[in-house]
Design a protein around this motif. Sequence first.
Motif, PDB file in Angstrom:
ATOM      1  N   VAL A  64      -7.353  -5.583   9.360  1.00  0.00           N
ATOM      2  CA  VAL A  64      -6.099  -4.868   9.598  1.00  0.00           C
ATOM      3  C   VAL A  64      -4.980  -5.797   9.163  1.00  0.00           C
ATOM      4  O   VAL A  64      -4.879  -6.929   9.625  1.00  0.00           O
ATOM      5  CB  VAL A  64      -5.952  -4.484  11.083  1.00  0.00           C
ATOM      6  N   THR A  65      -4.141  -5.303   8.260  1.00  0.00           N
ATOM      7  CA  THR A  65      -3.061  -6.102   7.709  1.00  0.00           C
ATOM      8  C   THR A  65      -1.733  -5.434   8.046  1.00  0.00           C
ATOM      9  O   THR A  65      -1.582  -4.226   7.864  1.00  0.00           O
ATOM     10  CB  THR A  65      -3.192  -6.208   6.178  1.00  0.00           C
ATOM     11  N   GLY A  66      -0.804  -6.246   8.554  1.00  0.00           N
ATOM     12  CA  GLY A  66       0.502  -5.710   8.887  1.00  0.00           C
ATOM     13  C   GLY A  66       1.603  -6.561   8.288  1.00  0.00           C
ATOM     14  O   GLY A  66       1.412  -7.744   8.030  1.00  0.00           O
ATOM     15  N   THR A  67       2.733  -5.941   8.052  1.00  0.00           N
ATOM     16  CA  THR A  67       3.899  -6.661   7.550  1.00  0.00           C
ATOM     17  C   THR A  67       5.020  -6.542   8.572  1.00  0.00           C
ATOM     18  O   THR A  67       4.966  -5.693   9.472  1.00  0.00           O
ATOM     19  CB  THR A  67       4.385  -6.079   6.210  1.00  0.00           C
ATOM     20  N   LEU A  68       6.016  -7.373   8.437  1.00  0.00           N
ATOM     21  CA  LEU A  68       7.156  -7.294   9.351  1.00  0.00           C
ATOM     22  C   LEU A  68       7.960  -6.019   9.126  1.00  0.00           C
ATOM     23  O   LEU A  68       8.772  -5.641   9.960  1.00  0.00           O
ATOM     24  CB  LEU A  68       8.047  -8.530   9.202  1.00  0.00           C
ATOM     25  N   TRP A  72       1.245  -0.985   8.242  1.00  0.00           N
ATOM     26  CA  TRP A  72      -0.090  -1.455   8.598  1.00  0.00           C
ATOM     27  C   TRP A  72      -1.107  -0.733   7.729  1.00  0.00           C
ATOM     28  O   TRP A  72      -0.949   0.454   7.427  1.00  0.00           O
ATOM     29  CB  TRP A  72      -0.396  -1.159  10.073  1.00  0.00           C
ATOM     30  N   GLN A  73      -2.136  -1.465   7.342  1.00  0.00           N
ATOM     31  CA  GLN A  73      -3.213  -0.849   6.574  1.00  0.00           C
ATOM     32  C   GLN A  73      -4.535  -1.473   6.976  1.00  0.00           C
ATOM     33  O   GLN A  73      -4.586  -2.587   7.499  1.00  0.00           O
ATOM     34  CB  GLN A  73      -2.980  -0.961   5.077  1.00  0.00           C
ATOM     35  N   LEU A  87      -6.057   1.827   3.688  1.00  0.00           N
ATOM     36  CA  LEU A  87      -5.775   3.023   4.484  1.00  0.00           C
ATOM     37  C   LEU A  87      -4.575   2.746   5.378  1.00  0.00           C
ATOM     38  O   LEU A  87      -4.579   1.822   6.190  1.00  0.00           O
ATOM     39  CB  LEU A  87      -6.997   3.380   5.326  1.00  0.00           C
ATOM     40  N   SER A  88      -3.529   3.544   5.236  1.00  0.00           N
ATOM     41  CA  SER A  88      -2.313   3.366   6.020  1.00  0.00           C
ATOM     42  C   SER A  88      -2.550   3.843   7.452  1.00  0.00           C
ATOM     43  O   SER A  88      -3.094   4.928   7.669  1.00  0.00           O
ATOM     44  CB  SER A  88      -1.172   4.170   5.386  1.00  0.00           C
ATOM     45  N   ILE A  89      -2.162   3.008   8.424  1.00  0.00           N
ATOM     46  CA  ILE A  89      -2.337   3.366   9.832  1.00  0.00           C
ATOM     47  C   ILE A  89      -1.060   3.059  10.598  1.00  0.00           C
ATOM     48  O   ILE A  89      -0.334   2.121  10.274  1.00  0.00           O
ATOM     49  CB  ILE A  89      -3.536   2.619  10.466  1.00  0.00           C
ATOM     50  N   PRO A  90      -0.741   3.849  11.617  1.00  0.00           N
ATOM     51  CA  PRO A  90       0.483   3.615  12.381  1.00  0.00           C
ATOM     52  C   PRO A  90       0.368   2.389  13.290  1.00  0.00           C
ATOM     53  O   PRO A  90      -0.717   2.050  13.776  1.00  0.00           O
ATOM     54  CB  PRO A  90       0.656   4.885  13.207  1.00  0.00           C
ATOM     55  N   ALA A  91       1.505   1.735  13.531  1.00  0.00           N
ATOM     56  CA  ALA A  91       1.540   0.539  14.369  1.00  0.00           C
ATOM     57  C   ALA A  91       1.069   0.845  15.790  1.00  0.00           C
ATOM     58  O   ALA A  91       0.416   0.018  16.428  1.00  0.00           O
ATOM     59  CB  ALA A  91       2.940  -0.049  14.382  1.00  0.00           C
ATOM     60  N   ALA A  92       1.380   2.040  16.287  1.00  0.00           N
ATOM     61  CA  ALA A  92       0.963   2.412  17.644  1.00  0.00           C
ATOM     62  C   ALA A  92      -0.570   2.450  17.750  1.00  0.00           C
ATOM     63  O   ALA A  92      -1.139   2.035  18.767  1.00  0.00           O
ATOM     64  CB  ALA A  92       1.547   3.768  18.016  1.00  0.00           C
ATOM     65  N   ALA A  93      -1.242   2.895  16.699  1.00  0.00           N
ATOM     66  CA  ALA A  93      -2.703   2.937  16.697  1.00  0.00           C
ATOM     67  C   ALA A  93      -3.278   1.519  16.691  1.00  0.00           C
ATOM     68  O   ALA A  93      -4.283   1.243  17.352  1.00  0.00           O
ATOM     69  CB  ALA A  93      -3.219   3.719  15.496  1.00  0.00           C
TER      70      ALA A  93
END
Length: 145
Positions: A64-68, A72-73, A87-93
């Motif tokens: 899981v990779t996130g940016t500031l 998230w993907q 795959l794009s995923i929401p921060a809440a998930a």
Amino acid sequence: MTAPTAEAASAPGDEEVPASTNGQGTEGTDAATDAPVAEEKPKRATRTKSTAKKTRTIELTLTVTGTLDGAWQADLMHGSTRVVQGLSIPAAAVAKASQELHPEIAEKIDEVITAAREQHESRLRELEAEVAKVKQALADLDGES
């Protein structure tokens, strides 16, 4: 001088033992039982088949990779085969999943999400200030007409 013969060179009691004997003068028999000597093979321990099921492991790697910026993907690998990429995923998930996995993981991910939230709130304040300036400039233009 003549060379001594083989009989003269051997001492009494020094009889030649044929190579096929067991050294006791009896060929191929056990002295105690006079039965033929069989070569004993080491006995193997007999294995009983296990009734337990063999445990098979499945190797899945979730990255899981996130940016500031809050994007998230996820990437998923099954062994060495890429199953899902980008795959794009929401921060809440991501936050919810991290809490399900482990508190230490949730703590670190929450830090990243909090930093992203603060950055977005800062950017929102900047944009709201800019919108206020633009509205004021429009109001000044409307008042001039």
